[in-house]
Design a protein around this motif. Sequence first.
Motif, mmCIF file in Angstrom:
data_model
loop_
_atom_site.group_PDB
_atom_site.id
_atom_site.type_symbol
_atom_site.label_atom_id
_atom_site.label_comp_id
_atom_site.label_asym_id
_atom_site.label_seq_id
_atom_site.Cartn_x
_atom_site.Cartn_y
_atom_site.Cartn_z
ATOM 1 N N VAL A 103 0.825 -1.198 0.000
ATOM 2 C CA VAL A 103 0.000 0.000 0.000
ATOM 3 C C VAL A 103 0.867 1.259 0.000
ATOM 4 C CG1 VAL A 103 -1.918 -1.157 1.156
ATOM 5 C CG2 VAL A 103 -0.180 0.004 2.522
ATOM 6 N N GLY A 104 0.263 2.355 -0.380
ATOM 7 C CA GLY A 104 0.964 3.637 -0.435
ATOM 8 C C GLY A 104 0.331 4.530 -1.470
ATOM 9 N N THR A 105 1.109 5.459 -1.994
ATOM 10 C CA THR A 105 0.615 6.429 -2.973
ATOM 11 C C THR A 105 0.891 5.934 -4.391
ATOM 12 O OG1 THR A 105 1.059 8.253 -1.445
ATOM 13 C CG2 THR A 105 0.772 8.817 -3.771
ATOM 14 N N ILE A 106 -0.127 6.018 -5.232
ATOM 15 C CA ILE A 106 -0.004 5.626 -6.633
ATOM 16 C C ILE A 106 -0.458 6.811 -7.481
ATOM 17 C CG2 ILE A 106 -0.729 3.993 -8.420
ATOM 18 C CD1 ILE A 106 -1.441 2.045 -6.132
ATOM 19 N N ARG A 107 0.284 7.097 -8.530
ATOM 20 C CA ARG A 107 -0.068 8.178 -9.439
ATOM 21 C C ARG A 107 -0.474 7.597 -10.785
ATOM 22 N NH1 ARG A 107 5.143 10.826 -10.048
ATOM 23 N NH2 ARG A 107 4.055 12.189 -11.533
ATOM 24 N N PHE A 108 -1.634 8.021 -11.266
ATOM 25 C CA PHE A 108 -2.113 7.610 -12.573
ATOM 26 C C PHE A 108 -2.121 8.826 -13.503
ATOM 27 C CE2 PHE A 108 -5.011 3.903 -11.013
ATOM 28 C CZ PHE A 108 -3.893 3.101 -10.859
ATOM 29 N N ALA A 109 -1.544 8.665 -14.685
ATOM 30 C CA ALA A 109 -1.672 9.653 -15.750
ATOM 31 C C ALA A 109 -2.857 9.222 -16.604
ATOM 32 C CB ALA A 109 -0.403 9.721 -16.583
ATOM 33 N N THR A 110 -3.973 9.948 -16.482
ATOM 34 C CA THR A 110 -5.205 9.595 -17.179
ATOM 35 C C THR A 110 -5.459 10.588 -18.305
ATOM 36 O OG1 THR A 110 -6.830 10.970 -16.013
ATOM 37 C CG2 THR A 110 -6.051 8.980 -14.865
ATOM 38 N N PRO A 111 -6.397 10.308 -19.182
ATOM 39 C CA PRO A 111 -6.707 11.264 -20.251
ATOM 40 C C PRO A 111 -7.176 12.628 -19.756
ATOM 41 C CG PRO A 111 -7.518 9.098 -20.836
ATOM 42 C CD PRO A 111 -7.059 9.001 -19.404
ATOM 43 N N VAL A 112 -7.643 12.714 -18.487
ATOM 44 C CA VAL A 112 -8.111 14.010 -17.973
ATOM 45 C C VAL A 112 -7.073 14.683 -17.088
ATOM 46 C CG1 VAL A 112 -10.515 13.295 -18.111
ATOM 47 C CG2 VAL A 112 -9.276 12.998 -15.954
ATOM 48 N N GLY A 113 -5.924 14.067 -16.910
ATOM 49 C CA GLY A 113 -4.893 14.631 -16.056
ATOM 50 C C GLY A 113 -4.422 13.628 -15.015
ATOM 51 N N GLU A 114 -3.475 14.066 -14.183
ATOM 52 C CA GLU A 114 -2.940 13.160 -13.170
ATOM 53 C C GLU A 114 -3.929 12.987 -12.021
ATOM 54 O OE1 GLU A 114 0.683 13.312 -10.053
ATOM 55 O OE2 GLU A 114 1.296 13.110 -12.157
ATOM 56 N N VAL A 115 -4.106 11.746 -11.614
ATOM 57 C CA VAL A 115 -4.971 11.405 -10.489
ATOM 58 C C VAL A 115 -4.113 10.648 -9.476
ATOM 59 C CG1 VAL A 115 -6.981 10.052 -9.748
ATOM 60 C CG2 VAL A 115 -7.054 11.334 -11.901
ATOM 61 N N VAL A 116 -4.145 11.104 -8.227
ATOM 62 C CA VAL A 116 -3.368 10.486 -7.155
ATOM 63 C C VAL A 116 -4.286 9.599 -6.329
ATOM 64 C CG1 VAL A 116 -1.966 10.896 -5.101
ATOM 65 C CG2 VAL A 116 -1.768 12.421 -7.078
ATOM 66 N N ILE A 117 -3.846 8.371 -6.060
ATOM 67 C CA ILE A 117 -4.618 7.422 -5.280
ATOM 68 C C ILE A 117 -3.812 6.999 -4.061
ATOM 69 C CG2 ILE A 117 -5.923 5.254 -5.325
ATOM 70 C CD1 ILE A 117 -4.656 6.581 -8.579
ATOM 71 N N GLU A 118 -4.435 7.096 -2.908
ATOM 72 C CA GLU A 118 -3.828 6.610 -1.675
ATOM 73 C C GLU A 118 -4.458 5.265 -1.335
ATOM 74 O OE1 GLU A 118 -1.333 7.990 -0.233
ATOM 75 O OE2 GLU A 118 -1.349 9.954 -1.226
ATOM 76 N N THR A 119 -3.610 4.252 -1.147
ATOM 77 C CA THR A 119 -4.133 2.951 -0.749
ATOM 78 C C THR A 119 -3.717 2.655 0.679
ATOM 79 O OG1 THR A 119 -2.202 1.819 -1.698
ATOM 80 C CG2 THR A 119 -4.141 2.060 -3.114
ATOM 81 N N SER A 120 -4.585 1.964 1.398
ATOM 82 C CA SER A 120 -4.328 1.604 2.792
ATOM 83 C C SER A 120 -4.961 0.256 3.066
ATOM 84 C CB SER A 120 -4.897 2.669 3.741
ATOM 85 O OG SER A 120 -6.293 2.820 3.537
ATOM 86 N N GLU A 121 -4.550 -0.354 4.155
ATOM 87 C CA GLU A 121 -5.066 -1.672 4.505
ATOM 88 C C GLU A 121 -5.537 -1.675 5.947
ATOM 89 O OE1 GLU A 121 -3.784 -6.419 4.294
ATOM 90 O OE2 GLU A 121 -2.359 -4.847 3.753
ATOM 91 N N ALA A 122 -6.697 -2.265 6.165
ATOM 92 C CA ALA A 122 -7.245 -2.423 7.511
ATOM 93 C C ALA A 122 -8.089 -3.691 7.533
ATOM 94 C CB ALA A 122 -8.083 -1.220 7.913
ATOM 95 N N ASP A 123 -7.901 -4.495 8.564
ATOM 96 C CA ASP A 123 -8.664 -5.743 8.718
ATOM 97 C C ASP A 123 -8.534 -6.641 7.503
ATOM 98 O OD1 ASP A 123 -9.589 -4.814 11.216
ATOM 99 O OD2 ASP A 123 -11.221 -3.719 10.243
ATOM 100 N N GLY A 124 -7.353 -6.636 6.903
ATOM 101 C CA GLY A 124 -7.096 -7.527 5.779
ATOM 102 C C GLY A 124 -7.664 -7.075 4.455
ATOM 103 N N ALA A 125 -8.278 -5.893 4.401
ATOM 104 C CA ALA A 125 -8.865 -5.395 3.153
ATOM 105 C C ALA A 125 -8.149 -4.115 2.727
ATOM 106 C CB ALA A 125 -10.355 -5.117 3.330
#
Length: 299
Positions: free
Chosen positions: A92-114
């Motif tokens: 988990v952590g920070t992921i950056r996506f370069a999409t057709p509408v611009g950069e989108v930042v996604i933060e992922t985290s884990e809790a209770d195995g999900a």
Amino acid sequence: MVTDSPEILRYAAFADDPAGGNPAGVVLDASALAEADMQRIAAEVDYAETAFITGERDGARVVRYFSPVAEVPFCGHATVATAVAIAEREGVGTIRFATPVGEVVIETSEADGAVRGAFTSVATDTAPIAEPVLQAVLDLIGLGRDALDERYAPLLSYAGNWHPVIVLRDAAAFDAFTFDPAAARALLDEQGWPATITVLRRLPDAAAEVDGATAPDRADRGLRFEARNIFPVGRITEDPATGAAAAAVGGYLRAIGAVTPPERVVIEQGRHVGRPGELVVDIPEHGGIVVSGRAVPIG
């Protein structure tokens, strides 16, 4: 023409149950695929959208989104599904996506195995809905102007895709409306709307009597909506959980002054198509809207 078939993952976004939320196809390595290959795979997967990571640019993963019939500029549920798939494999952590509408930042985290993904949309915008176009939307779902909730003016809202947003007053009308998928597709195409027509209903506030006074009993202070998103593509007519529309709704509520940022709104969606899910929408004072939820593998 590709000689090797890529691995196609399937995830349900904005749900804890593979039978809930919105299914998305995910191809983590689409670097060898031509556009025609991606469109074909999306049609074969036959979910609302399939996301393809086609490479890397300036440290961000380049992502393209395809419905069964066309490429779309942005897809929130497939973004969350793709980020969760990456996090499950890389941590988990920070992921950056370069999409057709611009950069989108996604933060992922884990809790209770999900694993949970939270994306921040591009900057939002709103625009009026022309009166004839609003009438066409109401005609599509068989309702009159008196069905609208007077607290929420209809608008076009943008958070990567333009979505018409209308809010209905009556629960029975919200549950019962139907539409012709071919007419809906014709209206979407005519207006150049690449994603969904978003129909909302404000749910009753979560308040409990405490010594004669009302007090919120949920962290979101009771501000909840239910959504139905009209989106006829392939066998799909109504989208189960729409992250891009949820971001547009966040921008819409901020623009009309219906919330006092920072604010959290919860959107329930999917009940009408048998795939219930929940989208958490965090609305800051300025900038993009944060939409979060879990995603789980299907099968």
